[in-house]
Motif scaffolding. Structure first.
Motif, PDB file in Angstrom:
ATOM      1  N   LYS A  31      30.436  45.221  26.718  1.00  0.00           N
ATOM      2  CA  LYS A  31      29.513  45.166  25.578  1.00  0.00           C
ATOM      3  C   LYS A  31      28.771  46.484  25.405  1.00  0.00           C
ATOM      4  CE  LYS A  31      28.577  40.190  25.375  1.00  0.00           C
ATOM      5  NZ  LYS A  31      27.548  39.136  25.486  1.00  0.00           N
ATOM      6  N   GLU A  32      28.282  47.036  26.524  1.00  0.00           N
ATOM      7  CA  GLU A  32      27.506  48.279  26.454  1.00  0.00           C
ATOM      8  C   GLU A  32      28.340  49.445  25.941  1.00  0.00           C
ATOM      9  OE1 GLU A  32      26.212  48.610  30.453  1.00  0.00           O
ATOM     10  OE2 GLU A  32      24.676  47.027  30.279  1.00  0.00           O
ATOM     11  N   SER A  33      29.636  49.425  26.192  1.00  0.00           N
ATOM     12  CA  SER A  33      30.516  50.521  25.770  1.00  0.00           C
ATOM     13  C   SER A  33      30.886  50.457  24.294  1.00  0.00           C
ATOM     14  CB  SER A  33      31.801  50.495  26.601  1.00  0.00           C
ATOM     15  OG  SER A  33      32.603  49.365  26.248  1.00  0.00           O
ATOM     16  N   GLY A  34      30.623  49.307  23.662  1.00  0.00           N
ATOM     17  CA  GLY A  34      31.009  49.133  22.263  1.00  0.00           C
ATOM     18  C   GLY A  34      32.400  48.555  22.085  1.00  0.00           C
ATOM     19  N   ARG A  35      33.151  48.382  23.166  1.00  0.00           N
ATOM     20  CA  ARG A  35      34.520  47.880  23.059  1.00  0.00           C
ATOM     21  C   ARG A  35      34.553  46.409  22.669  1.00  0.00           C
ATOM     22  NH1 ARG A  35      37.805  49.009  28.192  1.00  0.00           N
ATOM     23  NH2 ARG A  35      39.504  48.287  26.849  1.00  0.00           N
ATOM     24  N   PHE A  36      33.546  45.643  23.108  1.00  0.00           N
ATOM     25  CA  PHE A  36      33.491  44.235  22.722  1.00  0.00           C
ATOM     26  C   PHE A  36      33.358  44.110  21.203  1.00  0.00           C
ATOM     27  CE2 PHE A  36      30.954  40.470  21.662  1.00  0.00           C
ATOM     28  CZ  PHE A  36      31.727  39.467  22.202  1.00  0.00           C
ATOM     29  N   ASP A  37      32.470  44.900  20.605  1.00  0.00           N
ATOM     30  CA  ASP A  37      32.297  44.870  19.149  1.00  0.00           C
ATOM     31  C   ASP A  37      33.579  45.283  18.440  1.00  0.00           C
ATOM     32  OD1 ASP A  37      29.688  44.015  19.357  1.00  0.00           O
ATOM     33  OD2 ASP A  37      28.835  46.028  19.256  1.00  0.00           O
ATOM     34  N   ALA A  38      34.293  46.255  19.013  1.00  0.00           N
ATOM     35  CA  ALA A  38      35.559  46.690  18.413  1.00  0.00           C
ATOM     36  C   ALA A  38      36.583  45.559  18.452  1.00  0.00           C
ATOM     37  CB  ALA A  38      36.090  47.916  19.156  1.00  0.00           C
ATOM     38  N   MET A  39      36.598  44.785  19.529  1.00  0.00           N
ATOM     39  CA  MET A  39      37.507  43.640  19.627  1.00  0.00           C
ATOM     40  C   MET A  39      37.167  42.583  18.581  1.00  0.00           C
ATOM     41  SD  MET A  39      37.868  43.119  23.745  1.00  0.00           S
ATOM     42  CE  MET A  39      38.563  44.381  24.811  1.00  0.00           C
ATOM     43  N   GLN A  40      35.871  42.381  18.333  1.00  0.00           N
ATOM     44  CA  GLN A  40      35.466  41.398  17.328  1.00  0.00           C
ATOM     45  C   GLN A  40      35.897  41.838  15.929  1.00  0.00           C
ATOM     46  OE1 GLN A  40      34.186  38.366  18.394  1.00  0.00           O
ATOM     47  NE2 GLN A  40      34.751  39.381  20.307  1.00  0.00           N
ATOM     48  N   LYS A  41      35.861  43.128  15.669  1.00  0.00           N
ATOM     49  CA  LYS A  41      36.349  43.647  14.382  1.00  0.00           C
ATOM     50  C   LYS A  41      37.856  43.431  14.272  1.00  0.00           C
ATOM     51  CE  LYS A  41      32.737  47.146  13.718  1.00  0.00           C
ATOM     52  NZ  LYS A  41      32.435  48.606  13.615  1.00  0.00           N
ATOM     53  N   ASP A  42      38.568  43.678  15.368  1.00  0.00           N
ATOM     54  CA  ASP A  42      40.012  43.431  15.371  1.00  0.00           C
ATOM     55  C   ASP A  42      40.308  41.952  15.143  1.00  0.00           C
ATOM     56  OD1 ASP A  42      40.640  46.072  15.795  1.00  0.00           O
ATOM     57  OD2 ASP A  42      40.865  45.875  17.974  1.00  0.00           O
ATOM     58  N   LEU A  43      39.488  41.090  15.730  1.00  0.00           N
ATOM     59  CA  LEU A  43      39.655  39.649  15.521  1.00  0.00           C
ATOM     60  C   LEU A  43      39.523  39.305  14.046  1.00  0.00           C
ATOM     61  CD1 LEU A  43      39.798  36.689  16.581  1.00  0.00           C
ATOM     62  CD2 LEU A  43      37.312  36.799  16.869  1.00  0.00           C
ATOM     63  N   ALA A  44      38.481  39.832  13.405  1.00  0.00           N
ATOM     64  CA  ALA A  44      38.245  39.562  11.984  1.00  0.00           C
ATOM     65  C   ALA A  44      39.362  40.125  11.110  1.00  0.00           C
ATOM     66  CB  ALA A  44      36.904  40.142  11.558  1.00  0.00           C
ATOM     67  N   ASN A  45      40.003  41.193  11.562  1.00  0.00           N
ATOM     68  CA  ASN A  45      41.078  41.830  10.789  1.00  0.00           C
ATOM     69  C   ASN A  45      42.458  41.252  11.091  1.00  0.00           C
ATOM     70  OD1 ASN A  45      39.326  43.595   9.456  1.00  0.00           O
ATOM     71  ND2 ASN A  45      39.451  45.124  11.088  1.00  0.00           N
ATOM     72  N   GLY A  46      42.509  40.194  11.903  1.00  0.00           N
ATOM     73  CA  GLY A  46      43.775  39.520  12.153  1.00  0.00           C
ATOM     74  C   GLY A  46      44.654  40.150  13.203  1.00  0.00           C
ATOM     75  N   VAL A  47      44.113  41.075  14.015  1.00  0.00           N
ATOM     76  CA  VAL A  47      44.924  41.752  15.031  1.00  0.00           C
ATOM     77  C   VAL A  47      45.454  40.771  16.073  1.00  0.00           C
ATOM     78  CG1 VAL A  47      44.844  43.436  16.931  1.00  0.00           C
ATOM     79  CG2 VAL A  47      43.790  43.975  14.720  1.00  0.00           C
ATOM     80  N   TYR A  48      44.687  39.723  16.359  1.00  0.00           N
ATOM     81  CA  TYR A  48      45.051  38.804  17.432  1.00  0.00           C
ATOM     82  C   TYR A  48      45.827  37.576  16.955  1.00  0.00           C
ATOM     83  CZ  TYR A  48      41.865  41.562  20.292  1.00  0.00           C
ATOM     84  OH  TYR A  48      41.242  42.594  20.967  1.00  0.00           O
TER      85      TYR A  48
END
Length: 277
Positions: free
Chosen positions: A251-268
């Motif tokens: 979370k502190e690195s910002g990678r968690f937020d990036a994963m959530q954006k990928d989730l919203a964009n259908g990456v997963y």
């Protein structure tokens, strides 16, 4: 004189050879030590885009779990099973230490330690656009055919109504079949998490079928999803502490937020053309 020179050369060669052998052995030991990373074995199941063997990085929640442990120097070995088996084999800690990811139900709390919440979930009712639907209580489902998926828990109130035959439900093996039945007008409503449902619609239905389905915004059975580690495991507390520490770093690195954006964009999830309105 010549004999002494030859002996000196031989001695130097012997020292050189010993040094090479020592360095090679040290290098081999270090490489072997570095490759012997600690491993946690985690069971999993199908609920894309959160968890799925067919999704990128096995789904966003699986990706988060693996990356959190990786930050703490721990590898993850995944095993995909039907949900009931996934839970039971992790509970015994005979071959698997943990399972991803579950609601904090009382039964689960009795047998497992929980990591920090990874994601939030809730259920909404999906329905066809040409079949207007509104509800305030489960009494409003009277007279409707409700699609349900085997081995899923839809919350105490909903499940009690099923057991008491107060709801007309049709069970099938997976969510995708329920969405196909909904598109074909074979059921009236189908409860599912909104994020999960939208991903499954994109992945499993044609654009025309997907365009025929919408959802009612009222939520029920809000909860969170967690990594669960069997209390039968000697290192249960250790694994939970390591996951939580890695999750904080993620979370502190910002990678968690990036994963959530990928989730919203259908990456997963699987790719599809239609979006619900």
């Amino acid at each position: 004189m010549r004999t002494m020179i030859v002996r000196q050369a031989a001695n130097r060669f012997a020292l050189y050879t010993s040094a090479v052998v020592f360095l090679a052995g040290t290098s081999s030991f270090l490489a072997s030590d570095a490759s012997a990373a600690e491993t946690i074995r985690i069971t999993n199941g199908e609920w894309q885009p959160f968890m799925s063997k067919h999704s990128y990085q096995f789904g966003v929640n699986s990706h988060i779990v693996a990356e959190a442990f990786k930050l703490e120097g721990i590898d993850v070995e995944w095993g995909f099973f039907p949900w009931k088996r996934s839970y039971q084999v992790a509970k015994t800690c005979q071959n698997w230490h943990a399972s991803a990811t579950w609601w904090p139900a009382q039964e689960t709390l009795e047998s497992f330690l929980l990591g920090d919440a990874i994601s939030e979930t809730s259920f909404v009712f999906f329905h066809r656009k040409d079949r207007p639907f509104s509800w305030q209580t489960f009494d409003d489902l009277y007279g409707l055919v409700v699609g349900t998926t085997l081995e899923y828990d839809y919350g105490t109130d909903f499940m009690n109504r099923i057991e008491n035959y107060e709801l007309n439900v049709e069970w099938v093996a997976d969510d995708e079949t329920n969405f196909r039945k909904l598109a074909a007008n074979r059921i009236d409503v189908f409860p599912n998490d909104l994020t999960v449902g939208l991903a499954q619609i994109r992945a499993s239905l044609s654009p025309d079928e997907a365009a025929s389905i919408t959802y009612h915004p009222k939520e029920f059975e809000k909860s969170t999803l967690h990594l669960i580690v069997s209390k039968q495991c000697d290192k249960a507390e250790y694994f939970v502490e390591k996951f939580n520490a890695g999750f904080r770093k993620l979370k502190e690195s910002g990678r968690f937020d990036a994963m959530q954006k990928d989730l919203a964009n259908g990456v997963y999830d699987g790719k599809g053309a239609a979006q619900l309105n």
